[in-house]
Design a protein around this motif. Structure first.
Motif, short mmCIF file in Angstrom:
data_model
loop_
_atom_site.label_atom_id
_atom_site.label_comp_id
_atom_site.label_asym_id
_atom_site.label_seq_id
_atom_site.Cartn_x
_atom_site.Cartn_y
_atom_site.Cartn_z
N SER A 27 0.82 -1.20 0.00
CA SER A 27 0.00 0.00 0.00
C SER A 27 0.86 1.26 0.00
N THR A 28 2.13 1.15 0.42
CA THR A 28 2.97 2.34 0.47
C THR A 28 3.85 2.46 -0.78
N ARG A 29 3.71 1.51 -1.69
CA ARG A 29 4.55 1.55 -2.89
C ARG A 29 4.10 2.68 -3.81
N GLY A 30 5.06 3.23 -4.55
CA GLY A 30 4.70 4.26 -5.52
C GLY A 30 4.02 3.61 -6.71
N LYS A 31 3.37 4.41 -7.54
CA LYS A 31 2.83 3.89 -8.80
C LYS A 31 2.72 5.04 -9.80
N PHE A 32 2.69 4.67 -11.09
CA PHE A 32 2.50 5.70 -12.10
C PHE A 32 1.04 6.14 -12.06
N ASN A 33 0.82 7.45 -12.10
CA ASN A 33 -0.53 7.96 -11.96
C ASN A 33 -1.32 7.93 -13.24
N SER A 34 -0.62 7.86 -14.36
CA SER A 34 -1.36 7.89 -15.63
C SER A 34 -0.66 7.00 -16.64
N LEU A 56 5.90 7.65 -20.90
CA LEU A 56 7.02 8.58 -21.00
C LEU A 56 8.19 8.13 -20.11
N ALA A 57 7.87 7.57 -18.94
CA ALA A 57 8.95 7.11 -18.07
C ALA A 57 9.69 5.93 -18.70
N ALA A 58 8.93 4.95 -19.21
CA ALA A 58 9.58 3.77 -19.81
C ALA A 58 10.30 4.17 -21.10
N ALA A 59 9.67 5.07 -21.89
CA ALA A 59 10.34 5.53 -23.11
C ALA A 59 11.57 6.35 -22.72
N GLY A 60 11.48 7.07 -21.60
CA GLY A 60 12.63 7.83 -21.12
C GLY A 60 13.79 6.91 -20.78
N SER A 61 13.46 5.79 -20.15
CA SER A 61 14.52 4.81 -19.85
C SER A 61 15.11 4.26 -21.14
N ASN A 95 6.32 11.80 -8.03
CA ASN A 95 6.91 13.15 -8.00
C ASN A 95 8.30 13.22 -8.59
N GLY A 96 8.95 12.09 -8.72
CA GLY A 96 10.30 12.08 -9.28
C GLY A 96 10.28 11.56 -10.71
N TRP A 128 9.34 14.10 -13.82
CA TRP A 128 10.49 14.54 -14.61
C TRP A 128 10.49 13.95 -16.02
N SER A 129 9.93 12.74 -16.16
CA SER A 129 9.85 12.17 -17.51
C SER A 129 8.89 12.99 -18.34
N LYS A 130 7.79 13.46 -17.71
CA LYS A 130 6.80 14.27 -18.44
C LYS A 130 7.40 15.62 -18.83
N ARG A 131 8.35 16.12 -18.06
CA ARG A 131 8.98 17.39 -18.43
C ARG A 131 10.09 17.19 -19.47
N LEU A 132 10.90 16.16 -19.24
CA LEU A 132 12.10 16.03 -20.06
C LEU A 132 11.85 15.42 -21.44
N MET A 133 10.91 14.46 -21.52
CA MET A 133 10.73 13.78 -22.81
C MET A 133 10.21 14.72 -23.91
#
Ligand code: PFF
Length: 448
Positions: A3-10, A16-21, A165-166, A170-175
């Motif tokens: 329940s405390t794990r992070g997750k992608f919100n959208s 964008l995060a996976a494409a960023g990687s 938040n990280g 940042w992937s949404k900003r940088l990509m």
């Protein structure tokens, strides 16, 4: 813990995060130079086939392991294992992937540090600080340590802020910035004298080379590196994906973006080399092949920007900003792999875990910098030629041979109810069971 794990919100956040990687120095530096050295479009053609027929199914395998496990790579692999032996093997593969990601980051952040230094150089040149410009563009231990540190701190900062938040923010900003820079630079370079020769070299296939074993090995290695496979990174990103997402289309989107950006980078880099040649810069090595590797990015392209006069300052700045952004969106995924494991396994606060692991990776980078001639090439070969293919192959074996077929189908059905009746379900399980591991093994053995 879950329940405390992070997750992608959208959905777009994950893409964008996976494409960023996936999109990194491998696309903008590695792909064009490999294409140039391996028959131009013949390599591009083979790369497209292998990316979609082998790397995409392997990407799917890693992603679904993580989404099912909802945990770090070791835990996720253990969840699909049933016997004690399989669980032990899950630890070796999962932990091996995490180690591979950390080691990758130790050399990647050195190269990314060069990109940062070359981004700063047009500014020092513009203000007439010539001594600073020389220092920024010459190899030295002090420059390498300082810029590797700056790059590592940036990566640590983003990862310490967590998944939403990280990584996602940042992937949404940088990509988008990356795509805008890449497209603008490509359009500009294609208008310059000599660019057409570059386009010909890139796009006219030397078909006779299409089935050369070396070309196939390079194309598969490049596809694996580019999709960040065999490092546990895709497993951990998969664990942050919501259960109602369709993994088949998510993976396809990431693969398409990755391949598209690599292709676009080819339209920039290879014509840029021929533009440099038209301006009198030497672009061929003694054996007649196009210059590649660090000579291309750190000598040929800066010489081109210098020759452009005042506009070259902007073009150089934009180009190395592009390289730095691409490196950063990849390095955050490399750091997330060991951090997520440490947080979940030892119940340590994310902030603390990020700083400790970031420091350990930086210490490894320093070790490489101080023993550059022996360690740099060795660590690259260890991770990209051995680690990634072997671990990627074992992930396919886990999905194909260890994971119960009905449970696998259940996981796929979450987010895609109809999958059982689709072509994907008829082909992909066989691919991951037989075709992918065999092809990777053949290519790996050949490369030895
Ligand atoms: N895919 C990145 C690139 O093309 O530069 C490199 C990479 C990132 C490899 C993350 C492995 C990884 F886990």
């Amino acid at each position: 813990m879950s329940s405390t794990r992070g997750k992608f919100n959208s959905r777009i956040g994950f893409i964008l995060a996976a494409a960023g990687s996936a999109v990194g120095l491998g696309n903008i530096w590695g792909f064009p130079t490999q294409a140039a050295g391996n028959g131009g479009a013949a390599f591009v053609l083979m790369y497209l086939v292998l990316a979609f027929c082998l790397a995409y199914p392997a990407f799917m395998a890693e992603l679904i392991i993580g989404r099912h496990g909802q945990a770090n790579a070791v835990e996720s692999l253990r969840k699909i294992s049933t016997t004690a032996m399989q669980k032990r093997f899950a630890f070796i593969v999962g932990f091996g992937g995490i180690l591979c990601a950390a080691l990758l980051m130790s050399f990647y952040s050195i190269v990314a540090g060069w990109m940062l230094a070359f981004t700063a150089e047009p500014i020092t040149t513009a203000v007439g600080a010539n001594a600073a410009s020389d220092w920024l563009t010459s190899q030295s231990t002090s420059r390498n340590i300082i810029f590797t540190l700056v790059f590592t701190v940036l990566t640590v900062y983003i990862i310490s802020r967590g998944v939403e938040n990280g990584i996602e923010r940042w992937s949404k900003r940088l990509m988008p910035a990356l795509v805008a820079l890449l497209v603008s630079l490509t359009v500009y370079v294609l208008t310059l004298d000599g660019a057409t020769d570059g386009l010909k070299a890139y796009l006219i296939p030397d078909i006779s080379r299409l089935f050369e074993p070396d070309l196939i090995v390079s194309a598969l290695g490049q596809a694996f590196f580019s999709l960040s496979l065999g490092t546990s990174v895709i497993i951990i990103y998969g664990s942050y994906v919501a259960r109602n997402e369709n993994l088949v289309s998510l993976s396809a989107s990431v693969t398409l973006i990755d391949v598209f950006i690599a292709f676009l980078a080819g339209l920039l880099i290879i014509p840029a080399m021929y533009v440099a040649a038209a301006q009198g810069v030497e672009i061929f090595s003694a054996d007649g092949s196009l210059k590649s590797g660090d000579t291309l990015v750190l000598t040929v392209l800066p010489a081109l920007f210098d020759g452009m006069g005042s506009i070259g300052v902007f073009v150089g700045f934009a180009f190395f900003s592009l390289m730095s952004i691409a490196s950063l969106t990849s390095s955050i995924s490399m750091l997330e792999a060991p951090v997520s494991y440490t947080v979940e396994r030892f119940n340590i606060e994310r902030n603390k875990a990020t700083i400790v692991i970031g420091s350990l990776i930086f210490a490894t980078s320093c070790l490489i910098i101080f023993n550059f001639s022996t360690l740099f090439g060795f660590v690259i070969a260890l991770t990209t030629q051995y680690g990634q293919p072997i671990i990627g192959m074992f992930c396919c074996i886990f999905v194909g041979w260890v994971w119960h077929r009905s449970s696998l189908l259940e996981e796929l059905k979450a987010g895609n109810e109809q999958i059982e009746h689709q072509l994907f379900w008829k082909i992909w399980p066989w691919y991951t069971k037989l075709v992918c591991p065999t092809a990777i093994a053949i290519v790996f053995i050949h490369s030895l």
